[in-house]
Design an enzyme around this catalytic site. Sequence first.
Site, PDB file in Angstrom:
ATOM      1  N   GLU A  55     -12.526 -14.264  -3.238  1.00  0.00           N
ATOM      2  CA  GLU A  55     -13.360 -14.348  -2.166  1.00  0.00           C
ATOM      3  C   GLU A  55     -14.626 -15.150  -2.426  1.00  0.00           C
ATOM      4  O   GLU A  55     -15.290 -15.565  -1.264  1.00  0.00           O
ATOM      5  CB  GLU A  55     -14.004 -12.700  -2.516  1.00  0.00           C
ATOM      6  CG  GLU A  55     -13.020 -11.565  -1.846  1.00  0.00           C
ATOM      7  CD  GLU A  55     -13.686 -10.259  -1.998  1.00  0.00           C
ATOM      8  OE1 GLU A  55     -14.885 -10.065  -1.585  1.00  0.00           O
ATOM      9  OE2 GLU A  55     -12.844  -9.161  -2.478  1.00  0.00           O
ATOM     10  N   ASP A 100     -11.043  -9.232  -4.635  1.00  0.00           N
ATOM     11  CA  ASP A 100     -11.701  -8.076  -5.339  1.00  0.00           C
ATOM     12  C   ASP A 100     -10.970  -6.933  -5.475  1.00  0.00           C
ATOM     13  O   ASP A 100     -10.284  -6.556  -4.522  1.00  0.00           O
ATOM     14  CB  ASP A 100     -12.980  -7.715  -5.090  1.00  0.00           C
ATOM     15  CG  ASP A 100     -14.029  -8.919  -5.323  1.00  0.00           C
ATOM     16  OD1 ASP A 100     -13.697  -9.867  -6.205  1.00  0.00           O
ATOM     17  OD2 ASP A 100     -15.041  -8.877  -4.791  1.00  0.00           O
ATOM     18  N   TYR A 136     -20.952 -12.002 -11.812  1.00  0.00           N
ATOM     19  CA  TYR A 136     -21.339 -11.536 -10.437  1.00  0.00           C
ATOM     20  C   TYR A 136     -22.297 -10.703 -10.118  1.00  0.00           C
ATOM     21  O   TYR A 136     -22.579  -9.752 -10.964  1.00  0.00           O
ATOM     22  CB  TYR A 136     -20.105 -11.141  -9.633  1.00  0.00           C
ATOM     23  CG  TYR A 136     -19.968 -11.153  -8.302  1.00  0.00           C
ATOM     24  CD1 TYR A 136     -20.194 -12.395  -7.503  1.00  0.00           C
ATOM     25  CD2 TYR A 136     -19.760 -10.084  -7.492  1.00  0.00           C
ATOM     26  CE1 TYR A 136     -20.353 -12.386  -6.179  1.00  0.00           C
ATOM     27  CE2 TYR A 136     -20.015  -9.912  -6.104  1.00  0.00           C
ATOM     28  CZ  TYR A 136     -20.101 -11.400  -5.341  1.00  0.00           C
ATOM     29  OH  TYR A 136     -20.411 -11.298  -4.312  1.00  0.00           O
ATOM     30  N   ARG A 185     -23.422  -8.773  -7.515  1.00  0.00           N
ATOM     31  CA  ARG A 185     -23.233  -7.620  -6.529  1.00  0.00           C
ATOM     32  C   ARG A 185     -22.255  -6.766  -7.065  1.00  0.00           C
ATOM     33  O   ARG A 185     -20.931  -6.883  -6.762  1.00  0.00           O
ATOM     34  CB  ARG A 185     -22.782  -8.070  -5.217  1.00  0.00           C
ATOM     35  CG  ARG A 185     -23.891  -8.704  -4.471  1.00  0.00           C
ATOM     36  CD  ARG A 185     -23.581  -9.113  -2.796  1.00  0.00           C
ATOM     37  NE  ARG A 185     -22.787 -10.287  -2.637  1.00  0.00           N
ATOM     38  CZ  ARG A 185     -23.494 -11.498  -2.604  1.00  0.00           C
ATOM     39  NH1 ARG A 185     -24.969 -11.692  -2.256  1.00  0.00           N
ATOM     40  NH2 ARG A 185     -22.743 -12.675  -2.318  1.00  0.00           N
TER      41      ARG A 185
END
Length: 799
Positions: A9, A82, A283, A285
């Site tokens: 992503e 994800d 990451y 988020r």
Amino acid sequence: MSKNLVIVESPAKAKTIEGFLGKDFTVRSSFGHVRDLKKKGLSVDVDNNFEPEYEVSPDKVKVIAELKALVKKSDVIWLATDEDREGEAISWHLEESLNLKDKDTKRIVFHEITKNAIAKAIENPRKIDYRLVDAQQARRILDRLVGFGISPILWKKIKPSLSAGRVQSVTVRLIVERERDIQNFKEEVSYRVTGVFDIKGKSFKAELSKRFKALEEAREYMQACVDASFSVGDLEVKPAKKSPAAPFTTSTLQQEAGRKLGFSVARTMTVAQKLYEEGNITYMRTDSLNLSDTAINAAKAEISSSYGAEYSNPRKFTAKTKGAQEAHEAIRPVDMSRKAVKGDSSAQRLYDLIWKRTLASQMADAQLEKTKVTIDAKGSNILNTASFVGRGEVIKFDGFLKVYMEGTDDDQEEKEAEGLLPAMNKGDSLGRQIITATQRFSNHPPRYSEASLVKKLEELGIGRPSTYAPTISTVQKRGYVVKEDREGHQRQYNLITLDNKGLNESVATETTGTEKSKLFPTDIGIVVNDFLVENFDKIMDYDFTASVEKQFDDIAEGQLKWTTMLKDFYTGFNTSLEDVLENSDRATGERELGEDPKTGKPIIARIGRYGPMVQIGSPDDEEKPQFASLRAEQSITNITLEEALDLFKLPRKVGMYEDADITAAVGRFGPYLRHKSAFYSIKEADGDDPLSIKLDRSIEVIEAKRKADREKLIKTFDEDADMQLLNGRWGPYLKVGKNNFKLPKDTEPTELSYDDCLKIMKEAPEKKGRGAKAAAPKAAVKKPAAKKKTTAKKKPKKK
DNA sequence: CAGTGAGCGAGCTTCCGCTTGACTT
């Protein structure tokens, strides 16, 4: 030549992974979702099993084209998006829009970006889980049905361009209801008694175990203290411990950066994004508290070498938040031994916070010793109704406190720092230095800050890590909520002191109610919220998201068909849409302020076509009603009759200058002066008010603006009076009529000729989207044709 | 960019969640 294409992503992730895989693998990123419901219209066929109409998102056309070309050259496509609902759906949308063949397509997932984890993932491919995809489709379509169902009703019943949605509307509700709680709050008064006592030359603080309701009671108690004797009563020593907070998730990072660094939620995310792209943190988020084994071991090594093995205590934290999907790790440094990073101070400070928080989460508890002394007072009987209590706290072993302590949101004005109590024994007599009775007022519930709102949303399971920041900016952009500072006001309070000079009563002043960067509802926000709560109670329920999330989970587990779920929801929802459209009244938030002293007609404040306004009389009267917009700082709920009458005094003639009138008024962009068809903004911050500004000051404002404009001007042309070269915020630019043009790099503006400027104009790239406002009215006649043309022209630009 | 608020009717607005740059007067 590489035969494998891996799609993830995020581009930063792609770069890292490509390094782990051999040269037979090409790794690319989808940049998030690539396909979505069509932008225009519902794009869901509600009569045909909610058949969605998807399109490749306009900003992903290029991405898909590039991926398609790579697919052609590859034998196996690895979809490595994800491992959550949205990620699974991205894989499916990729499969569809890249026309992938089932036998050449493999779905893989990994939780940490290490060579090992990725190799393992490659060894264990699976197929796309279509039940999870269905759950995502249900989520997406439900949000479209709600948003595009309710918003148009708001346009009809309140004001055009308004919006409603599963997440944003409930967010506004939280803020409106908190504001109401504050307005309705009745403060309670009490008297708090504190004393400073001493023993063998050392002093300590203690507080009376009870507060008094009335001044008279406090006075009576203080009077009794005058002749009292104090001694050590109970002494209690208790061990205690403190444990470190879990590593950061998006929500806790936003909260803590708000509290400790003063960052807005948006700024935290921008800075974190940069740290992530530079490979400094994982990451950003995420809703996971999980740390990889590699990270836990690295933390252990770092702690042992820097502080000693006794400071290490490896821990695993498990998520307790509603609806956590845990596709990533917690937010942590990629390399625990990297104690600081390069970059600007924001990046350094945020990294430092993340590093400390992560390290602390793997450290030992702090061991404390809490002491509590209860003081005996002898004398008048009233002294027995309560006793002074002193508290001390000693850190025996600092553990994680050596590096980090989580902040709190409470403004605890009254909590004193607890230090060490002096050594004492039961029965020792105590000296009284000073005793004070202070009038205190209970606090209203606190207004939300961005960070505390995020915390609340997460608790309710509303929104996702990737949407907290955008949601907060959406409700502000829509004008439902404003983030503001508010000045406090002065308040007086009573004070009784008893020291070596005896008793003394006085009145002191303090400032209270000061707010900094807090969220307030606007008039529109309040009216929209009340309308929605009244008519769409189910969707406005704080538990609505949680209950649909449960159904999405059932879909993901194969226990519920997504179309059945949507049908159950939509049947009732659509009925209420029709019912509200037909039967509900316009909502204006109308409030009557009183009577106009001149005409005797009623004056009301309400939401109008263009926002909050006041109105004298009604359209039914013989004479037309008068209207005036509220000023930015005024609100329907607070405006007084007097303030409303002032609004009708504008526009006002200030005087004559250069044989022309100067008038003062308030427009859409605030107060301004008008002179010879030119506008001059005035600011209250400069002490200027349209109601009172004098002629000489007005001339000053006009001349100042003229001077600034002259300094802005670089060059004009005889050939075209509308063409000017000007100095702007981003350096020199070319202005022709109402359009602005960027100059090519390394241009010396003073040397440009008229022809040069014409060339710059011609070669300027097409303005896109919102920028083309100025040209719109002209094209209005031939709208359909003009529209096609702009969309057609857009394409080559995206080459 | 700037004083609008009757009513008509064109055409427009609007959702959430996943990800980054391009762009600004």
